[in-house]
Structure formats: structure tokens, C-alpha cells
Design an enzyme around this catalytic site. Structure first.
Site, PDB file in Angstrom:
ATOM      1  N   GLU A  46      -4.049   6.593   5.409  1.00  9.00           N
ATOM      2  CA  GLU A  46      -2.852   6.653   4.567  1.00  9.00           C
ATOM      3  C   GLU A  46      -2.384   8.100   4.518  1.00  9.00           C
ATOM      4  O   GLU A  46      -3.198   9.033   4.487  1.00  9.00           O
ATOM      5  CB  GLU A  46      -3.147   6.161   3.145  1.00  9.00           C
ATOM      6  CG  GLU A  46      -1.942   6.370   2.219  1.00  9.00           C
ATOM      7  CD  GLU A  46      -2.011   5.593   0.914  1.00  9.00           C
ATOM      8  OE1 GLU A  46      -3.119   5.251   0.481  1.00  9.00           O
ATOM      9  OE2 GLU A  46      -0.942   5.345   0.325  1.00  9.00           O
ATOM     10  N   GLU A 374      -1.835  -3.450  -2.476  1.00  4.55           N
ATOM     11  CA  GLU A 374      -2.602  -3.853  -3.662  1.00  4.55           C
ATOM     12  C   GLU A 374      -1.727  -4.663  -4.596  1.00  4.55           C
ATOM     13  O   GLU A 374      -1.470  -4.253  -5.721  1.00  4.55           O
ATOM     14  CB  GLU A 374      -3.100  -2.609  -4.386  1.00  4.55           C
ATOM     15  CG  GLU A 374      -4.493  -2.237  -4.036  1.00  4.55           C
ATOM     16  CD  GLU A 374      -4.975  -0.987  -4.750  1.00  4.55           C
ATOM     17  OE1 GLU A 374      -4.231  -0.398  -5.562  1.00  4.55           O
ATOM     18  OE2 GLU A 374      -6.116  -0.601  -4.485  1.00  4.55           O
TER      19      GLU A 374
HETATM   20  O1  AHR Z   1      -6.679   5.245  -1.428  1.00  2.62           O
HETATM   21  C1  AHR Z   1      -5.802   5.693  -2.401  1.00  2.62           C
HETATM   22  C2  AHR Z   1      -5.039   4.550  -3.054  1.00  2.62           C
HETATM   23  O2  AHR Z   1      -5.918   3.731  -3.737  1.00  2.62           O
HETATM   24  C3  AHR Z   1      -4.332   3.618  -2.119  1.00  2.62           C
HETATM   25  O3  AHR Z   1      -3.093   4.074  -1.746  1.00  2.62           O
HETATM   26  C4  AHR Z   1      -4.200   2.368  -2.917  1.00  2.62           C
HETATM   27  O4  AHR Z   1      -4.146   1.222  -2.127  1.00  2.62           O
HETATM   28  C5  AHR Z   1      -5.384   2.423  -3.850  1.00  2.62           C
HETATM   29  O5  AHR Z   1      -5.028   2.214  -5.148  1.00  2.62           O
END
Ligand code: AHR
Length: 656
Positions: A46, A374
């Protein structure tokens, strides 16, 4: 007397062997208990913590296209020796361009020096004797303007400069020049000096090092990609994380805007720019220089299955929680269908043709696709149904990954878990950011999961040494050891758990928002945390067939601080045993290997260990906690092993 002594010795020997027997561990290699998927251990990527811009994307210029909220953020005008000039930020008609702004430079005399300085992402990491490749889009308006580039260190010493570029007549054109750095500096800056008199426009001012991954122009930082490649990951999930969702729908991740010519990729704010109030990063944007084509290419380079996650018509529910009305989901669904065609369509299809045009006629072999990150609540289920129907009716072979919310338990989890199981979802994406004790106590989490239900993707997990989102969380040995213990349970349940990835992946030591993270870096260096070595060891010792490893006929799931999993590798013909001792005391064990095959007389032991649970790796001590290998004898299919305190041990035995 002599006889008595002899009786005593024999009795003692009997007792010792009895106690060793009682505590011995048995591995049975003759029967597979689960097939381990090639995808089992993977990577979660990410763009958080400056993972992409200012991280793995090797661009050194910050705000190269002047599209940040403050158009000259990262830039500074330098003027001396009587030079008179000005810089104007011009906005093209928005309808015409995804990159509306450029700068108009006016040089009113040709005295002194007039230039623009770029500060890079917390400086630029410059290496002596390395070639640097500069490029710029420019359009002359009047007069004769030339330019050259110079790198300077933090005390303004020159680190090398380019030859002069003359802006020739005509419309917008791209200009390139390369030069070699004369010294190393972790905090360099780039000066673009202008010469002559007149007016000219500039955009996309860029500088890349030559030593990118595979030396691709405009590519990725080789040291960071190498760390990923070394993991031999089964999959790479991209582009996140919450970044998929956006704070609001307008800033969601849209893959179609991240491919094709760089100058047409529409920059947007990074949702982590303001997300973590105690770690603000106002200069955090997404240039999308690392876009979906590059993600697929990266996956291919490191031998990982691509696992893209797409927005499902819902913005982050921790933020605005905006949703698209279900009657208006078509563009979102079309994005998913087109992505599959982009990855897998032959070159006669529209999107397959584009892939070929971008340089990759062969397919990317996409098998997995995530719908939503999520998400939670009934609104996710409504959208799940619409997406699933549309995708499965055209591409039944694609396995869909679905959210069960941000937690591994509780109301949100239970609702989605029950509903998605009833709807026969393919793969459920579970997330757990929990204390180390949770990981140590949950090695049995999947033992009783429905063997016929959806498969599990442990999509985001990391032990939190203090609390989730605490800036004080550390990647210490306690967290890594606890994850190693927990992961024995993932492996033992490989018939249910098909994918797992630690999160987040990368963090810039000067620009992070979220800790802990797997890999940390500055402008010149990088290191894997103890957690990285745990992930790497699991992935490098993946095996193909899970087999049973028992003590007193029960799996080793933390009783007496002992955890274990075992598998065989049908390719290398090896038995691979993983053992974790979470206690402060050594544990001595006899391991009996029940195998129809002959075994080598030596086993390889790989050890990750530290006596200090607070110990960490760092830029100064990158390998403070890192694996060491040794050998050990095997006699009569029996191995006596001492598991050091706080240790993760891997035993590899050749089977003939
Ligand atoms: O990993 C950091 C964040 O944690 C991600 O973006 C999210 O999916 C989770 O809440």
C-alpha cells in the site's frame, strides 16, 4: 554395592529415556494433511509511509508536475547576481488535461543565475559515480531559454551537473539529459538553472537514478524490490489497503488513471496525507508513476501472483463512508471487468491490446481479484452481490476476495463472515492488528474453520507492541516471534488458509504515518525488520504438502510455549519443520520422523533468535536479528534439538 550402582544407573537411564519419550515430537511425512497453495505467503503493498512516491518509485523530484495543492510545494526559486525572472503557475483548461498545471518562466535579463530548486522527498539520495537521468517537458514562447541541472549537497557543494539543454522552437517537447554524480549525499537537492532571455513553459521535471530495478527508465528502487524478490512471495496484493477506498469516493483508487503516459496520469492526494493526526505529511500525494501496469510487471518480476483490490463503490468507512447508489455501480463494475481483460485478454481485445501497446503482449495471468478493502455492513453485501454476479458471469475462473471487515472478531466480522459463508464467497480477507499475546494465543484460530467453506486470506496482520496506530509501536523481536508462532497455525491449516501477508510493507524513516512496518528505508539504505525475516523464512521454506507434527498426539499450539508446523516439499524432496519457542528457557526435544523414505544423515537448521524481546533491526544494525544456518546430525530418523529461548527454528531434511 557394584550391583546396586548398576541398577541405579540403568534405572536412571530408563527414567531419562522415558521422559524424553513422553515429550518427544513426532512428524509423520507419509500422509499429507493439507496442500499448501503456491500463493500461501505473499506481500501486501500500500502507498502508505511514502511507500510509492518517496519510496520504491525511484523518482527523486517531489511535485514534478506542480499538481500538489500548493503548486510550488517542494520547489524554491533561487535568484542571484542581478538575475531578474519570474515563475507563474498556469492552469490549462481542466477539461483538456489530467495534468492541468505547468509553470511559465520569464527571464527578463541574462544576468546572474535564476533557477528552481527541488528538495526531493526529505532530500535526494545521490550516489557517487552513478548516472542520473533528467527529463522535462518544455515549450518556448519567446526569446531563447536554455537550462541545465545541478545536484547540490546540504552545504551547497556541487555533486555534478548536466550539459545545457536548449529549448527549441515548436510546441511541447520532452527533453532529456544524463550526467554522473561526483559524490554521495543522503540529502541532496536538485537545482535547475535557466539561462538566456525570454519566456518558456515547463512541466514534468523529473530525475531518476540509472540503477533502478532491472535498470528500467523511470523505474523502481532496486534495493527495495530486491528485498521483496528475496522473499519469493506467492502473491502481491496492491494497491492497498484503505487507499483503494479513498477518504471520499472522489479520491478512491482508479486503476485506469494510473496507466499510460506519465504526464496523463492524474495526480491525487494520498489519503494518508492527513489521516494520522499525530504524523501529518502535507506533501504526500500519489503521482501514480507506480501504476497498475507497473504493479503487474513487479508481480511478474518477483514471481508473485498479482492480487489487485478494487473499490466496490464504497469510500473508507472510518472516514466519509460515502457509497455509490447500487443503481449507479456500472462504472465500478466495468473497471473490474476491464481490469481482467487488461490482465488476461489477448491482444485482439481492447484492453489486451492496450497492455501490448504498453509493452506486455503476454497476459499477466490474473487469477485473484479483491472487491473492496475493509468494508463492513449490509451495504457491502448489496454491492458484493452485484459485483460477483457481473464478474462471475463473464469470468467464472476468477477467484474473488471479499472483506470481513477491519477486525478478526466482533459484530462487524460475525455479520460478514456468516453472510458471505452463506453466499458461498470464494475467499475471505481477514485483518488483525493485535497485541503479541493475541498472536501467541491464536495459533489454533483456524483449526475448526469449515473445511468446505470459503478459503481464508489473512490479508493484513501485524503484532502491535503498544496499540494499533500508536506511533510508539516497534518492530521488535517480541512482535516477530509472536507472528512466527501464530503462522505455524496458518501453515497447519493451509487447506483453509490459502494466502497471508503482513501489513504494511514499507516505511520511510522520515515520513511514515503507521508503524510497525515490514521494511524501513531512508534515501540510500533499507533494512528488513525481524518481522521481515519471519515472513521471508516462512516463504522461503514454504513446502508443498503439510504433514502432521504432534506431541502427546496433539498439535503444538503454544502449550509450554512451543509451536510447530511441518511440511514436505515435493520439488526439493525435503522435510521442513518449523518450531517456535516463546519462552525464556531452552527447550530440548527429540523429534521422531516417521517416514517411508530414507533420510539424509544431516539436517540444516535455520535459526532466528534473540534473548532480548525488545531488540530491533535498524539502519545502523540492519541484521541485528537475522537468520543463521548450521547443521545437525540425524540418527535413526531421530533428531535431538535444543530450541534456544525466544527462538524461531527451521529444520530442513533431505528425503530420498
Ligand atoms: O495497513 C494499514 C491500514 O490498515 C490499511 O490501509 C487498512 O486496510 C487497515 O486498516
Amino acid at each position: 554395592m557394584k550391583t546396586l550402582r548398576l541398577i541405579f544407573i540403568v534405572f536412571n537411564f530408563y527414567c531419562i529415556s522415558l521422559s524424553l519419550q513422553g515429550q518427544s515430537i513426532t512428524v509423520n511425512t507419509n500422509k499429507t494433511t493439507a496442500t499448501i497453495q503456491p500463493t500461501m505467503w505473499g506481500i501486501f503493498f500500500e502507498d502508505i509511509n511514502f511507500a510509492a512516491d518517496g519510496g520504491v518509485y525511484a523518482e527523486l523530484v517531489k511535485n514534478r508536475s506542480f499538481e500538489f495543492f500548493k503548486p510550488l510545494m517542494g520547489w524554491e526559486i533561487k535568484q542571484n547576481g542581478g538575475a531578474i525572472g519570474s515563475v507563474l503557475v498556469v492552469n490549462r483548461n481542466k477539461a483538456e488535461s489530467d495534468n492541468p498545471r505547468f509553470i511559465k518562466m520569464t527571464l527578463s535579463n541574462d544576468k546572474g543565475n535564476f533557477g528552481l530548486m527541488n528538495e526531493g522527498f526529505r532530500g535526494m539520495g545521490i550516489k557517487k559515480n552513478l548516472q542520473y537521468n533528467f527529463s522535462v517537458w518544455a515549450k518556448p514562447e519567446s526569446g531563447n531559454i536554455s537550462m541545465h541541472v545541478q545536484l547540490i549537497d546540504s552545504t551547497d557543494n556541487s555533486l555534478g551537473e548536466s550539459s545545457t539543454i536548449r529549448i527549441s522552437k515548436g510546441g511541447w517537447q520532452k527533453y532529456n539529459t544524463s550526467f554522473t554524480a561526483t559524490a554521495t549525499s543522503p540529502k541532496a537537492k536538485m537545482m535547475v538553472w535557466f539561462g538566456g532571455k525570454g519566456v518558456a513553459d515547463f512541466d514534468m521535471i523529473s530525475l531518476f537514478p540509472q540503477d533502478t530495478w532491472k535498470e528500467r527508465p523511470g523505474g523502481l528502487r532496486a534495493d527495495l524490490v530486491q528485498l521483496l524478490a528475496d522473499m519469493k512471495p506467492g502473491f502481491i496484493r496492491f494497491p492497498g489497503g484503505c487507499i483503494v477506498e479513498g477518504r471520499e469516493l472522489a479520491t478512491r483508487y482508479q486503476w485506469k488513471k494510473t496507466i499510460g503516459p506519465l504526464e496523463d496520469r492524474k495526480l491525487i492526494v494520498n489519503r494518508w496525507n492527513t489521516e494520522i493526526a499525530h504524523r501529518p505529511t502535507p506533501d504526500y500525494f500519489q503521482s501514480f508513476g507506480l501504476g497498475f501496469y507497473e504493479y503487474f510487471q513487479l508481480a511478474e518480476d518477483i514471481g508473485a501472483s498479482p492480487l489487485p483490490i478494487l473499490n466496490c463503490g464504497m469510500a473508507c468507512q472510518f472516514n466519509t463512508a460515502e457509497v455509490v447508489d447500487t443503481t449507479q455501480l456500472d462504472p465500478y463494475i466495468q473497471d473490474a471487468l476491464d481490469l481482467i481483460e487488461f490482465a488476461n485478454g489477448d491482444t485482439t481485445t481492447a484492453w489486451g491490446h492496450l497492455r501490448a501497446k504498453l509493452g506486455h503482449p503476454a497476459i499477466f495471468n490474473l487469477k485473484l481479484l479483491g472487491i473492496g478493502n475493509e468494508q463492513w455492513g449490509p451495504q457491502y453485501i448489496e454491492r458484493y452481490k452485484i459485483f460477483t454476479k457481473a464478474i462471475k458471469s463473464k469470468y467464472p475462473e476468477i477467484q474473488l476476495v471479499n472483506s470481513v471487515g477491519p477486525d478478526p472478531d466482533g459484530e462487524k466480522f460475525n455479520f460478514l463472515n456468516d453472510t458471505l459463508r452463506a453466499l458461498k464467497a470464494d475467499i475471505l480477507d481477514e485483518h488483525y492488528y493485535r497485541p503479541p499475546s493475541w498472536f501467541q494465543n491464536n495459533a489454533n484460530r483456524y483449526d475448526n474453520y469449515d473445511r468446505k467453506g470459503p478459503k481464508i486470506f489473512a490479508g493484513e496482520y501485524a503484532a502491535q507492541s503498544v496499540a494499533t496506530v500508536s506511533p510508539d509501536n516497534k518492530n521488535n523481536w517480541l512482535t516477530a516471534l509472536s507472528e512466527a508462532a501464530f503462522m505455524t497455525g496458518l501453515e497447519r491449516n493451509a487447506d483453509v488458509v490459502n494466502l497471508a501477508s503482513y501489513a504494511p510493507l514499507f516505511a520511510n524513516v522520515e515520513a511514515w504515518q503507521w508503524t510497525p512496518d515490514l521494511i524501513w528505508f531512508d534515501n540510500l539504505h533499507s533494512y528488513g525488520t525481524p518481522n521481515y525475516y519471519v515472513q521471508k523464512l516462512y516463504s522461503n521454506n514454504k513446502g508443498t504438502n503439510e504433514v502432521s507434527i504432534l506431541m502427546n498426539n496433539a498439535p503444538l499450539e503454544g502449550k509450554d510455549s512451543l509451536y510447530a508446523a511441518a511440511c514436505t516439499d515435493s520439488v526439493s524432496n525435503e522435510l521442513i519443520i518449523k518450531l517456535v519457542n516463546t519462552s525464556a528457557k531452552p527447550i530440548v526435544k527429540i523429534i521422531n520422523i516417521d517416514s517411508k523414505k530414507k533420510l539424509a544423515t544431516n539436517a540444516e537448521i535455520i535459526l532466528l533468535q534473540n534473548n532480548d524481546l525488545d531488540a530491533v533491526n535498524s539502519l545502523d544494525e540492519p541484521k541485528n536479528i537475522s537468520p543463521e544456518s548450521s547443521e545437525m546430525k540425524i540418527l535413526n530418523k531421530q533428531l535431538k534439538i535444543t530450541l534456544k529461548p525466544f527462538s524461531f527454528n527451521i529444520v530442513r531434511v533431505k528425503m530420498m
